[in-house]
Write a protein that holds these residues in place. Sequence first.
Motif, PDB file in Angstrom:
ATOM      1  N   GLY A  16       0.835  -1.246   0.027  1.00 20.01           N
ATOM      2  CA  GLY A  16       0.108  -0.060  -0.116  1.00 20.01           C
ATOM      3  C   GLY A  16       0.747   1.358   0.078  1.00 20.01           C
ATOM      4  N   SER A  17      -0.030   2.240   0.106  1.00 21.11           N
ATOM      5  CA  SER A  17       0.977   3.810   0.128  1.00 21.11           C
ATOM      6  C   SER A  17       0.275   4.748   1.274  1.00 21.11           C
ATOM      7  CB  SER A  17       0.488   4.384  -1.298  1.00 21.11           C
ATOM      8  OG  SER A  17       0.980   3.602  -2.210  1.00 21.11           O
ATOM      9  N   LEU A  18       1.034   5.610   1.608  1.00 21.37           N
ATOM     10  CA  LEU A  18       0.781   6.566   2.670  1.00 21.37           C
ATOM     11  C   LEU A  18       1.624   7.817   2.029  1.00 21.37           C
ATOM     12  CD1 LEU A  18       1.220   4.948   6.121  1.00 21.37           C
ATOM     13  CD2 LEU A  18      -0.875   5.741   5.131  1.00 21.37           C
ATOM     14  N   ARG A  19       1.066   8.947   2.536  1.00 23.31           N
ATOM     15  CA  ARG A  19       1.547  10.225   2.305  1.00 23.31           C
ATOM     16  C   ARG A  19       1.712  10.804   3.554  1.00 23.31           C
ATOM     17  NH1 ARG A  19      -0.031  14.665  -2.251  1.00 23.31           N
ATOM     18  NH2 ARG A  19       0.934  13.050  -3.442  1.00 23.31           N
ATOM     19  N   LEU A  20       3.085  11.052   4.140  1.00 23.38           N
ATOM     20  CA  LEU A  20       3.249  11.915   5.223  1.00 23.38           C
ATOM     21  C   LEU A  20       3.640  13.518   4.829  1.00 23.38           C
ATOM     22  CD1 LEU A  20       6.088   9.570   7.277  1.00 23.38           C
ATOM     23  CD2 LEU A  20       3.528   9.438   6.889  1.00 23.38           C
ATOM     24  N   SER A  21       3.094  14.055   6.013  1.00 27.59           N
ATOM     25  CA  SER A  21       3.399  15.740   5.660  1.00 27.59           C
ATOM     26  C   SER A  21       4.104  16.274   6.985  1.00 27.59           C
ATOM     27  CB  SER A  21       1.955  16.383   5.671  1.00 27.59           C
ATOM     28  OG  SER A  21       1.464  15.943   4.426  1.00 27.59           O
ATOM     29  N   CYS A  22       4.956  17.215   7.001  1.00 31.73           N
ATOM     30  CA  CYS A  22       5.552  17.996   7.879  1.00 31.73           C
ATOM     31  C   CYS A  22       5.314  19.361   7.730  1.00 31.73           C
ATOM     32  CB  CYS A  22       7.149  17.401   7.818  1.00 31.73           C
ATOM     33  SG  CYS A  22       7.994  18.415   8.970  1.00 31.73           S
ATOM     34  N   ALA A  23       4.374  20.064   8.469  1.00 31.48           N
ATOM     35  CA  ALA A  23       4.247  21.621   8.335  1.00 31.48           C
ATOM     36  C   ALA A  23       5.336  22.296   9.285  1.00 31.48           C
ATOM     37  CB  ALA A  23       2.873  21.745   8.795  1.00 31.48           C
ATOM     38  N   ALA A  24       5.989  23.276   8.812  1.00 31.28           N
ATOM     39  CA  ALA A  24       6.943  24.076   9.593  1.00 31.28           C
ATOM     40  C   ALA A  24       6.405  25.440   9.942  1.00 31.28           C
ATOM     41  CB  ALA A  24       8.295  23.995   8.930  1.00 31.28           C
ATOM     42  N   SER A  25       6.788  25.785  11.096  1.00 27.39           N
ATOM     43  CA  SER A  25       6.604  27.398  11.255  1.00 27.39           C
ATOM     44  C   SER A  25       7.664  27.770  12.452  1.00 27.39           C
ATOM     45  CB  SER A  25       5.361  27.152  12.137  1.00 27.39           C
ATOM     46  OG  SER A  25       5.245  26.533  13.551  1.00 27.39           O
ATOM     47  N   GLY A  26       7.703  29.158  12.288  1.00 32.98           N
ATOM     48  CA  GLY A  26       8.929  29.668  13.158  1.00 32.98           C
ATOM     49  C   GLY A  26      10.065  29.863  12.801  1.00 32.98           C
ATOM     50  N   ARG A  27      10.144  29.540  11.456  1.00 29.08           N
ATOM     51  CA  ARG A  27      11.649  29.960  10.705  1.00 29.08           C
ATOM     52  C   ARG A  27      11.336  29.861   9.354  1.00 29.08           C
ATOM     53  NH1 ARG A  27      17.202  29.391  11.747  1.00 29.08           N
ATOM     54  NH2 ARG A  27      18.344  28.912  10.087  1.00 29.08           N
ATOM     55  N   SER A  28      12.170  30.436   8.667  1.00 20.99           N
ATOM     56  CA  SER A  28      12.011  30.564   7.037  1.00 20.99           C
ATOM     57  C   SER A  28      12.294  29.229   6.493  1.00 20.99           C
ATOM     58  CB  SER A  28      13.147  31.545   6.675  1.00 20.99           C
ATOM     59  OG  SER A  28      13.244  31.719   5.159  1.00 20.99           O
ATOM     60  N   PHE A  29      11.379  28.699   6.251  1.00 20.33           N
ATOM     61  CA  PHE A  29      11.232  27.183   5.686  1.00 20.33           C
ATOM     62  C   PHE A  29      11.708  26.994   4.357  1.00 20.33           C
ATOM     63  CE2 PHE A  29       9.572  22.981   5.010  1.00 20.33           C
ATOM     64  CZ  PHE A  29       8.909  23.095   3.820  1.00 20.33           C
ATOM     65  N   SER A  30      11.293  27.993   3.367  1.00 21.30           N
ATOM     66  CA  SER A  30      11.851  28.097   2.177  1.00 21.30           C
ATOM     67  C   SER A  30      13.211  27.955   1.733  1.00 21.30           C
ATOM     68  CB  SER A  30      10.766  29.044   1.459  1.00 21.30           C
ATOM     69  OG  SER A  30      11.262  30.349   1.704  1.00 21.30           O
ATOM     70  N   SER A  31      14.133  28.481   2.732  1.00 22.35           N
ATOM     71  CA  SER A  31      15.319  28.780   2.505  1.00 22.35           C
ATOM     72  C   SER A  31      16.404  27.385   2.940  1.00 22.35           C
ATOM     73  CB  SER A  31      16.101  30.104   3.024  1.00 22.35           C
ATOM     74  OG  SER A  31      15.913  30.012   4.315  1.00 22.35           O
ATOM     75  N   CYS A  32      15.609  26.527   3.556  1.00 26.81           N
ATOM     76  CA  CYS A  32      16.420  25.475   4.183  1.00 26.81           C
ATOM     77  C   CYS A  32      15.821  24.140   3.831  1.00 26.81           C
ATOM     78  CB  CYS A  32      16.152  25.648   5.735  1.00 26.81           C
ATOM     79  SG  CYS A  32      16.529  27.001   6.655  1.00 26.81           S
ATOM     80  N   ALA A  33      16.878  23.344   3.670  1.00 25.32           N
ATOM     81  CA  ALA A  33      16.699  21.812   3.214  1.00 25.32           C
ATOM     82  C   ALA A  33      15.786  20.877   4.404  1.00 25.32           C
ATOM     83  CB  ALA A  33      18.049  21.128   3.231  1.00 25.32           C
ATOM     84  N   MET A  34      15.292  20.055   4.037  1.00 25.30           N
ATOM     85  CA  MET A  34      14.200  19.179   4.922  1.00 25.30           C
ATOM     86  C   MET A  34      14.777  17.859   4.778  1.00 25.30           C
ATOM     87  SD  MET A  34      12.304  21.255   6.731  1.00 25.30           S
ATOM     88  CE  MET A  34      10.842  20.154   7.294  1.00 25.30           C
ATOM     89  N   GLY A  35      14.518  17.034   5.550  1.00 25.09           N
ATOM     90  CA  GLY A  35      14.710  15.711   5.491  1.00 25.09           C
ATOM     91  C   GLY A  35      13.686  14.724   6.442  1.00 25.09           C
ATOM     92  N   TRP A  36      13.714  13.559   5.974  1.00 27.39           N
ATOM     93  CA  TRP A  36      12.800  12.443   6.730  1.00 27.39           C
ATOM     94  C   TRP A  36      13.798  11.295   7.374  1.00 27.39           C
ATOM     95  CZ3 TRP A  36       7.749  12.853   7.946  1.00 27.39           C
ATOM     96  CH2 TRP A  36       7.038  13.714   7.296  1.00 27.39           C
ATOM     97  N   PHE A  37      13.582  11.111   8.452  1.00 30.05           N
ATOM     98  CA  PHE A  37      14.404   9.956   9.164  1.00 30.05           C
ATOM     99  C   PHE A  37      13.175   9.137   9.680  1.00 30.05           C
ATOM    100  CE2 PHE A  37      18.654  11.429   9.287  1.00 30.05           C
ATOM    101  CZ  PHE A  37      18.584  12.830   8.779  1.00 30.05           C
ATOM    102  N   ARG A  38      13.491   7.642  10.161  1.00 30.25           N
ATOM    103  CA  ARG A  38      12.703   6.780  10.770  1.00 30.25           C
ATOM    104  C   ARG A  38      13.627   6.192  11.823  1.00 30.25           C
ATOM    105  NH1 ARG A  38      11.558   2.831   5.675  1.00 30.25           N
ATOM    106  NH2 ARG A  38      13.657   1.828   5.785  1.00 30.25           N
ATOM    107  N   GLN A  39      12.752   5.571  12.805  1.00 29.04           N
ATOM    108  CA  GLN A  39      13.333   4.772  13.809  1.00 29.04           C
ATOM    109  C   GLN A  39      12.313   3.653  14.414  1.00 29.04           C
ATOM    110  OE1 GLN A  39      14.521   7.047  17.657  1.00 29.04           O
ATOM    111  NE2 GLN A  39      16.122   5.055  17.948  1.00 29.04           N
ATOM    112  N   ALA A  40      12.726   2.428  13.963  1.00 29.19           N
ATOM    113  CA  ALA A  40      12.087   1.313  14.301  1.00 29.19           C
ATOM    114  C   ALA A  40      12.269   0.861  15.777  1.00 29.19           C
ATOM    115  CB  ALA A  40      12.304   0.266  13.348  1.00 29.19           C
TER     116      ALA A  40
END
Length: 127
Positions: A16-40
């Motif tokens: 199957g499929s899922l779409r995760l979202s991450c909403a940012a606030s409090g900083r200039s989001f558009s000028s910075c890299a973003m990443g996803w990590f996971r921990q089992a």
Amino acid sequence: QVQLVESGGGLVQAGGSLRLSCAASGRSFSSCAMGWFRQAPGKEREFVAAINWSGSSTYYSDSVKGRFTIFRDNAKNTVYLQMNSLKPEDTAVYSCALDRYPFRPVATPGLFENGYWGQGTQVTVSS
């Protein structure tokens, strides 16, 4: 105060499929890299995917390459992780991270060592 809030996790069957979202606030989001990590459970945190500030550079772990896609909408201050062909081994808490430094051109896992982190969202893939 930087705040990152993940959403979109849940329980899904293998394949199957899922779409995760991450909403940012409090900083200039558009000028910075973003990443996803996971921990089992019982494992160390693992890099999943990263995207640079403009979206022109992305980087994936070998374990998700070809199945996951990271993309961002700077107008919405949101980064997404589209996860297709999910496997039971993808089960983990997924967290997003924001690079502390702006305009770094190449997306790599190391950008987030001193970054900002969200609380995570649980993804469970049943076999």
